[in-house]
Write a protein that holds these residues in place. Structure first.
Motif, PDB file in Angstrom:
ATOM      1  N   TRP A  28       0.849  -1.195   0.000  1.00  0.00           N
ATOM      2  CA  TRP A  28       0.000   0.000   0.000  1.00  0.00           C
ATOM      3  C   TRP A  28       0.879   1.236   0.000  1.00  0.00           C
ATOM      4  N   PRO A  29       0.886   2.014  -1.094  1.00  0.00           N
ATOM      5  CA  PRO A  29       1.810   3.135  -1.174  1.00  0.00           C
ATOM      6  C   PRO A  29       1.355   4.316  -0.332  1.00  0.00           C
ATOM      7  N   ALA A  30       2.305   4.983   0.260  1.00  0.00           N
ATOM      8  CA  ALA A  30       2.002   6.204   1.009  1.00  0.00           C
ATOM      9  C   ALA A  30       2.447   7.400   0.197  1.00  0.00           C
ATOM     10  N   ASN A  34      -0.768  10.612 -22.344  1.00  0.00           N
ATOM     11  CA  ASN A  34       0.700  10.593 -22.216  1.00  0.00           C
ATOM     12  C   ASN A  34       1.158  10.089 -20.847  1.00  0.00           C
ATOM     13  N   VAL A  35       0.621   8.952 -20.454  1.00  0.00           N
ATOM     14  CA  VAL A  35       0.998   8.343 -19.174  1.00  0.00           C
ATOM     15  C   VAL A  35       2.423   7.807 -19.282  1.00  0.00           C
ATOM     16  N   GLU A  36       3.252   8.160 -18.321  1.00  0.00           N
ATOM     17  CA  GLU A  36       4.635   7.692 -18.299  1.00  0.00           C
ATOM     18  C   GLU A  36       5.000   7.239 -16.898  1.00  0.00           C
ATOM     19  N   ALA A  37       5.883   6.260 -16.823  1.00  0.00           N
ATOM     20  CA  ALA A  37       6.364   5.738 -15.540  1.00  0.00           C
ATOM     21  C   ALA A  37       7.864   5.978 -15.433  1.00  0.00           C
ATOM     22  N   SER A  38       8.337   6.151 -14.203  1.00  0.00           N
ATOM     23  CA  SER A  38       9.769   6.294 -13.954  1.00  0.00           C
ATOM     24  C   SER A  38      10.085   5.716 -12.577  1.00  0.00           C
ATOM     25  N   GLY A  39      11.374   5.538 -12.310  1.00  0.00           N
ATOM     26  CA  GLY A  39      11.761   5.007 -11.010  1.00  0.00           C
ATOM     27  C   GLY A  39      12.848   3.958 -11.068  1.00  0.00           C
ATOM     28  N   ALA A  40      13.571   3.860 -12.181  1.00  0.00           N
ATOM     29  CA  ALA A  40      14.666   2.900 -12.264  1.00  0.00           C
ATOM     30  C   ALA A  40      15.722   3.225 -11.218  1.00  0.00           C
ATOM     31  N   VAL A  41      16.238   2.195 -10.586  1.00  0.00           N
ATOM     32  CA  VAL A  41      17.250   2.269  -9.521  1.00  0.00           C
ATOM     33  C   VAL A  41      16.848   3.284  -8.447  1.00  0.00           C
ATOM     34  N   PRO A  44      13.897   3.792  -4.915  1.00  0.00           N
ATOM     35  CA  PRO A  44      13.071   2.998  -4.002  1.00  0.00           C
ATOM     36  C   PRO A  44      11.582   3.101  -4.286  1.00  0.00           C
ATOM     37  N   SER A  45      11.164   4.056  -5.117  1.00  0.00           N
ATOM     38  CA  SER A  45       9.738   4.286  -5.353  1.00  0.00           C
ATOM     39  C   SER A  45       9.468   4.493  -6.832  1.00  0.00           C
ATOM     40  N   ALA A  46       8.288   4.036  -7.266  1.00  0.00           N
ATOM     41  CA  ALA A  46       7.869   4.233  -8.653  1.00  0.00           C
ATOM     42  C   ALA A  46       7.032   5.497  -8.766  1.00  0.00           C
ATOM     43  N   LYS A  47       7.044   6.093  -9.947  1.00  0.00           N
ATOM     44  CA  LYS A  47       6.299   7.337 -10.150  1.00  0.00           C
ATOM     45  C   LYS A  47       5.550   7.289 -11.472  1.00  0.00           C
ATOM     46  N   LEU A  48       4.296   7.725 -11.436  1.00  0.00           N
ATOM     47  CA  LEU A  48       3.490   7.877 -12.642  1.00  0.00           C
ATOM     48  C   LEU A  48       3.225   9.353 -12.890  1.00  0.00           C
ATOM     49  N   GLU A  49       3.239   9.747 -14.157  1.00  0.00           N
ATOM     50  CA  GLU A  49       2.859  11.094 -14.562  1.00  0.00           C
ATOM     51  C   GLU A  49       1.927  11.000 -15.761  1.00  0.00           C
ATOM     52  N   PHE A 100       4.585   6.099  -5.779  1.00  0.00           N
ATOM     53  CA  PHE A 100       4.299   4.903  -4.999  1.00  0.00           C
ATOM     54  C   PHE A 100       5.484   4.666  -4.061  1.00  0.00           C
ATOM     55  N   GLU A 101       5.397   5.240  -2.873  1.00  0.00           N
ATOM     56  CA  GLU A 101       6.527   5.175  -1.939  1.00  0.00           C
ATOM     57  C   GLU A 101       6.843   3.722  -1.566  1.00  0.00           C
ATOM     58  N   ASN A 102       8.123   3.363  -1.742  1.00  0.00           N
ATOM     59  CA  ASN A 102       8.645   2.052  -1.362  1.00  0.00           C
ATOM     60  C   ASN A 102       8.032   0.899  -2.155  1.00  0.00           C
ATOM     61  N   LEU A 103       7.513   1.197  -3.323  1.00  0.00           N
ATOM     62  CA  LEU A 103       7.158   0.146  -4.272  1.00  0.00           C
ATOM     63  C   LEU A 103       8.158   0.228  -5.428  1.00  0.00           C
ATOM     64  N   VAL A 104       9.060  -0.723  -5.501  1.00  0.00           N
ATOM     65  CA  VAL A 104      10.105  -0.710  -6.521  1.00  0.00           C
ATOM     66  C   VAL A 104       9.493  -1.016  -7.878  1.00  0.00           C
ATOM     67  N   ILE A 105       9.789  -0.196  -8.855  1.00  0.00           N
ATOM     68  CA  ILE A 105       9.156  -0.310 -10.166  1.00  0.00           C
ATOM     69  C   ILE A 105       9.449  -1.645 -10.837  1.00  0.00           C
ATOM     70  N   ASP A 106      10.570  -2.287 -10.490  1.00  0.00           N
ATOM     71  CA  ASP A 106      10.931  -3.563 -11.102  1.00  0.00           C
ATOM     72  C   ASP A 106       9.903  -4.657 -10.819  1.00  0.00           C
TER      73      ASP A 106
END
Length: 458
Positions: free
Chosen positions: A18-20, A372-379, A381-386, A425-431
């Protein structure tokens, strides 16, 4: 002791999933369901659907190469009757449908050797806020017997595919009583049995007109409940969808190899949406998602739309009876062949019609899809959507973010995040997860989930 450890581990895993959010978001979530869609789910009439199937069967044959001048036999009479039925429906809603023919002449093809006008019938219900955004339901007008070039023999085509056409007419009767933000197309497509030509012509017409079609629901055989395998099933429907976009570029395919998306094309997330609508609004129909474009080695009329980048799925019965498909009317060795009315179950056809109707009501009632949904967060600790908010979003309540383990077939977690254009998504690794976002209307109507990048773009 083992059971206690298992419970503790499950609780810990749930907390980790559950992301914070880093900042406080006080957005109020819209309703989790649209009350009016429950009524739509029970509105289609089995009796009207059976009557329409019978009318189409009574034209004798609807083969693409059949008679076009007669008022009682052949595909010409059938398409004119469909046009008239759409006009009657429009008259009952104050002219809310724009009814039209879309056609082109085909020749020199294996199954259309001589010049033949392939004519489809469309009825368009314009949206009130975002009229150039469409969702389409289609059935096929044409039928055939064993010889694909035989345009004269009786070819009733009761299930294949008068049922899909009748369902499309009935969906128009039901949904035309409502108003939606986006537009709906009800389509009778021709030339399916001869090479999917009606779909190709309509798809090109849509591109030429600049229509933004976000989903095509192709209905092909929705009234048979007993299969050649001996199984009778009136409570399951199949939804077929492609895994990757047919028209992705080499560069997009290269990116997808490293970021994922092999099972998250817009068509696949449209299929997930169909299933989620059924789970929410229907109590007597299970949806089986099939991770294939169509049945093994076979095709359907959503494919021409997929080919040009328009998301499309096939909705149909679960157990087919091949003795009733593409067969001359006959009895051999005690086996009866032919697609006749005795193979029609109108109650089941009404269920699948309702499945289409609730899907279109949800999509047409929703705001514009996240752009234009994009994801980032390589290397990290958290994944990000924009993402971006398109224009004509006056009914937008906000956005819902979604995530799932990469091996899960459906979206398992979601959270409404309000009118924002990014989420961390805090502490959800994008991998380890897949992510997506949907737009939610003030009344609770919601778009399908949009997967990041070109792989998932509607």
């Amino acid at each position: 002791m083992t059971a206690i450890k298992s419970l503790l581990f499950g609780a810990s895993a749930l907390m980790l999933a559950w992301p914070a959010q880093a900042h406080d978001d006080a957005a109020k979530a819209p309703p989790s369901a649209v009350e009016g869609i429950y009524e739509i789910a029970t509105a289609p009439s089995p009796e009207r659907i059976r009557s329409d199937i019978q009318t189409l069967v009574d034209f004798g044959t609807r083969h693409t190469l059949s008679e076009t001048e007669s008022d009682t036999r052949g595909i010409g009479a059938a398409r004119r009757w469909i046009f008239e039925e759409f006009e009657k429906i429009s008259a009952n809603c104050g002219g809310c449908l724009e009814v039209m023919y879309v056609s082109d002449t085909i020749e020199g093809e294996t199954r259309i050797p001589e010049p033949t006008e392939v004519v489809s019938v469309l009825a368009i219900q314009k949206g009130t806020i975002d009229p150039n955004r469409y969702v389409m339901m289609s059935g096929d007008i044409d039928s055939r017997v064993t010889d694909p070039l035989n345009g004269t023999s009786d070819s009733p085509g009761a299930n294949d595919n008068a049922s899909g056409m009748a369902g499309t007419l009935e969906a128009a009767r039901v949904l035309s009583k409502q108003k939606f933000a986006g537009s709906i197309i009800y389509a009778g497509l021709s030339g399916e049995e001869q090479g999917l030509f009606g779909g190709k012509i309509v798809a090109q017409h849509a591109l030429n007109q600049g229509w933004e079609i976000k989903g095509v629901l192709n209905n092909d055989m929705i009234s048979n409940i007993t299969g050649v395998d001996g199984v009778t099933d009136n409570s399951t429907a199949r939804v077929f969808s492609e895994g990757t976009r047919a028209n992705e570029t080499e560069e997009e395919a290269r990116t997808r190899r490293f970021t994922g998306g092999e099972v998250d094309s817009p068509s696949r997330n449209l299929a997930r949406y169909v299933k989620s609508q059924a789970d929410q609004y229907m109590t007597n129909l299970n949806v089986m998602m099939i991770y294939r474009l169509d049945r093994f080695g076979r095709g359907g009329h959503h494919r021409p739309f997929n080919m040009v980048g328009i998301p499309g799925v096939r909705i149909m019965e679960t157990h087919e009876h091949y003795d009733r498909q593409h067969q001359d009317l006959r009895t051999e060795d005690g086996v009866t062949y032919g697609d006749t009315m005795d193979g029609v179950d109108e109650t089941y056809a009404a269920k699948l019609t309702a499945l289409n109707a609730i899907t279109m009501a949800g999509m047409a009632g929703a705001p514009p899809f996240p752009a234009n949904v994009e994801a980032s967060g390589a290397v990290e600790p958290s994944a990000k959507l924009e993402w971006e908010t398109p224009p004509k979003a006056s009914n937008l309540a906000g956005y819902r973010v979604h995530w799932r383990l990469t091996t899960e077939p459906e979206w398992t977690h979601s959270r409404f995040v309000g009118k924002v254009n990014e989420w961390t998504f805090e502490n959800l690794v994008i991998d380890n997860y897949f992510f997506g976002v949907s737009a939610v209307a003030k009344d609770g109507s919601e778009t399908p989930v949009v997967f990041p990048g070109a792989a998932g773009r509607f």
